[in-house]
Motif scaffolding. Structure first.
Motif, mmCIF file in Angstrom:
data_model
loop_
_atom_site.group_PDB
_atom_site.id
_atom_site.type_symbol
_atom_site.label_atom_id
_atom_site.label_comp_id
_atom_site.label_asym_id
_atom_site.label_seq_id
_atom_site.Cartn_x
_atom_site.Cartn_y
_atom_site.Cartn_z
ATOM 1 N N GLU A 1 0.800 -0.899 -0.185
ATOM 2 C CA GLU A 1 -0.132 -0.016 0.330
ATOM 3 C C GLU A 1 1.083 1.338 -0.323
ATOM 4 N N VAL A 2 1.067 1.955 -0.716
ATOM 5 C CA VAL A 2 1.169 3.405 -0.812
ATOM 6 C C VAL A 2 0.496 4.711 -0.602
ATOM 7 N N GLY A 3 -0.780 4.756 -0.862
ATOM 8 C CA GLY A 3 -1.807 5.434 -0.847
ATOM 9 C C GLY A 3 -3.296 5.630 -1.406
ATOM 10 N N ARG A 4 -3.272 7.099 -1.095
ATOM 11 C CA ARG A 4 -3.848 6.945 -2.223
ATOM 12 C C ARG A 4 -3.762 8.747 -3.001
ATOM 13 N N ILE A 5 -4.767 8.316 -3.992
ATOM 14 C CA ILE A 5 -4.464 9.269 -4.694
ATOM 15 C C ILE A 5 -5.393 11.163 -4.690
ATOM 16 N N THR A 6 -4.573 11.854 -3.818
ATOM 17 C CA THR A 6 -5.596 13.543 -3.296
ATOM 18 C C THR A 6 -6.072 14.497 -4.242
ATOM 19 N N GLU A 7 -5.173 14.371 -5.348
ATOM 20 C CA GLU A 7 -5.156 15.802 -6.614
ATOM 21 C C GLU A 7 -4.595 15.189 -7.569
ATOM 22 N N ILE A 8 -4.337 15.452 -8.675
ATOM 23 C CA ILE A 8 -3.571 15.861 -10.177
ATOM 24 C C ILE A 8 -3.367 16.854 -10.372
ATOM 25 N N SER A 9 -1.780 16.686 -10.874
ATOM 26 C CA SER A 9 -1.447 17.731 -11.108
ATOM 27 C C SER A 9 -0.703 17.679 -12.534
ATOM 28 N N HIS A 10 -1.497 18.461 -13.238
ATOM 29 C CA HIS A 10 -1.462 18.339 -14.379
ATOM 30 C C HIS A 10 0.053 19.678 -14.901
ATOM 31 N N LEU A 11 0.931 19.464 -15.244
ATOM 32 C CA LEU A 11 2.040 19.943 -15.492
ATOM 33 C C LEU A 11 2.617 19.971 -17.363
ATOM 34 N N PRO A 12 3.097 21.034 -17.562
ATOM 35 C CA PRO A 12 3.333 20.914 -19.247
ATOM 36 C C PRO A 12 4.074 19.308 -19.290
ATOM 37 N N SER A 13 5.196 18.936 -18.933
ATOM 38 C CA SER A 13 4.874 17.721 -19.826
ATOM 39 C C SER A 13 5.176 16.912 -19.301
ATOM 40 N N GLN A 14 4.257 16.871 -18.262
ATOM 41 C CA GLN A 14 3.333 14.845 -17.916
ATOM 42 C C GLN A 14 2.323 15.439 -17.084
ATOM 43 N N ASP A 15 1.528 14.662 -16.234
ATOM 44 C CA ASP A 15 0.469 14.623 -14.890
ATOM 45 C C ASP A 15 1.157 13.648 -13.898
ATOM 46 N N LEU A 16 0.630 14.235 -13.141
ATOM 47 C CA LEU A 16 0.924 13.860 -11.367
ATOM 48 C C LEU A 16 -0.043 13.219 -10.903
ATOM 49 N N PHE A 17 0.845 12.295 -9.779
ATOM 50 C CA PHE A 17 -0.649 11.713 -8.946
ATOM 51 C C PHE A 17 0.105 12.623 -7.245
ATOM 52 N N VAL A 18 -1.142 13.264 -7.591
ATOM 53 C CA VAL A 18 -0.359 13.775 -5.827
ATOM 54 C C VAL A 18 -1.252 12.887 -4.647
ATOM 55 N N VAL A 19 -0.133 11.693 -3.991
ATOM 56 C CA VAL A 19 -1.081 10.270 -3.242
ATOM 57 C C VAL A 19 -0.615 10.890 -1.783
ATOM 58 N N GLU A 20 -1.657 10.919 -0.643
ATOM 59 C CA GLU A 20 -1.319 10.539 0.105
ATOM 60 C C GLU A 20 -1.306 9.698 0.821
ATOM 61 N N ARG A 21 0.441 9.340 1.507
ATOM 62 C CA ARG A 21 0.354 8.215 2.055
ATOM 63 C C ARG A 21 -0.006 8.066 3.707
ATOM 64 N N PRO A 22 -0.517 6.481 3.970
ATOM 65 C CA PRO A 22 -1.177 6.563 5.463
ATOM 66 C C PRO A 22 -0.709 7.554 6.703
ATOM 67 N N ASP A 23 0.477 7.377 7.043
ATOM 68 C CA ASP A 23 1.123 8.540 7.939
ATOM 69 C C ASP A 23 0.979 10.247 7.427
ATOM 70 N N GLY A 24 0.087 10.359 6.239
ATOM 71 C CA GLY A 24 0.002 12.067 6.569
ATOM 72 C C GLY A 24 0.782 12.382 5.333
ATOM 73 N N THR A 25 2.198 11.779 5.094
ATOM 74 C CA THR A 25 2.799 12.453 4.022
ATOM 75 C C THR A 25 2.261 12.614 3.140
ATOM 76 N N GLU A 26 2.516 12.925 1.568
ATOM 77 C CA GLU A 26 2.861 13.531 0.399
ATOM 78 C C GLU A 26 4.168 13.059 -0.651
ATOM 79 N N VAL A 27 3.253 12.309 -1.669
ATOM 80 C CA VAL A 27 3.911 11.583 -2.349
ATOM 81 C C VAL A 27 3.656 11.688 -3.990
ATOM 82 N N LEU A 28 5.056 11.870 -4.725
ATOM 83 C CA LEU A 28 4.298 12.956 -6.338
ATOM 84 C C LEU A 28 4.390 11.321 -7.412
ATOM 85 N N ILE A 29 3.630 11.281 -8.105
ATOM 86 C CA ILE A 29 3.684 9.542 -9.074
ATOM 87 C C ILE A 29 3.719 10.332 -10.600
#
Length: 195
Positions: free
Chosen positions: A113-141
């Motif tokens: 388990e990594v977390g859940r997607i809380t936001e999708i960030s649309h950048l010029p080169s690619q899209d990123l998933f903003v994923v909230e981890r169970p401990d409350g931190t975020e990771v960009l995928i």
């Protein structure tokens, strides 16, 4: 349901045209003449597209009632929002609307388990998933097929195959300097002491 389909850029010429940063895979459907779009900030809209054309690889739009450069420039950085049927899906089976991806559980190929997607960030080169981890931190995928290997809407999950260091904090970085010193362990201890 509302989807952000573009962001207004700078004015183009003196007759009220603006450049737009397209944020939809269906610009001909969402940004065609006659389309009525909501805006953020709401006070600048709604806006009705009068004309659209491509110039030097950029989409130019003119809105009803916007007749000069000053009026066009006043719209700069406005987000354009389309009202979309929530049951509508893209024609391409490998494409998804943001609302379909929100709140998906993210797991690795091994089932971790990594977390859940809380936001999708649309950048010029690619899209990123903003994923909230169970401990409350975020990771960009990065939402690229080399990393996001499966989207399962029925199971409400995204399966990823992350490269080393993307989701863990234990990434090892090897350099020529480490090889010259004989061991990377001493350097790691020194780096930890500085932190």
């Amino acid at each position: 349901m509302q989807l952000v389909v573009a962001r207004v850029g700078r004015a183009h010429g003196i007759k009220g045209e603006v450049t737009v940063e397209v944020r939809t895979d269906e610009p001909e459907l969402r940004l065609g003449p006659g389309a009525v779009l909501l805006t953020d900030p709401a006070s600048t809209g709604p806006l009705t597209i009068e004309t659209g054309r491509v110039h030097s690889g950029r989409l130019l739009l003119r809105f009803a009632g916007v007749r000069d450069r000053n009026a066009a420039e006043a719209l700069r950085n406005t987000l354009l929002i389309a009202e979309v049927d929530p049951n509508e899906v893209p024609e391409d089976p490998d494409e998804y609307y943001d609302h379909q991806l929100m709140d998906l559980d993210v797991v690795t190929k091994d089932g971790e388990e990594v977390g859940r997607i809380t936001e999708i960030s649309h950048l010029p080169s690619q899209d990123l998933f903003v994923v909230e981890r169970p401990d409350g931190t975020e990771v960009l995928i990065p939402f690229v097929e080399e990393i996001v290997v499966e989207i399962d809407l029925e199971e409400q999950r995204a399966v990823i195959d992350p490269p080393p260091g993307l989701i863990d904090d234990q990434a090892e970085v090897a350099s020529a300097r480490d090889a010259e010193n004989g061991s990377a362990e001493g350097d790691e201890d020194a780096a930890g002491a500085d932190a």
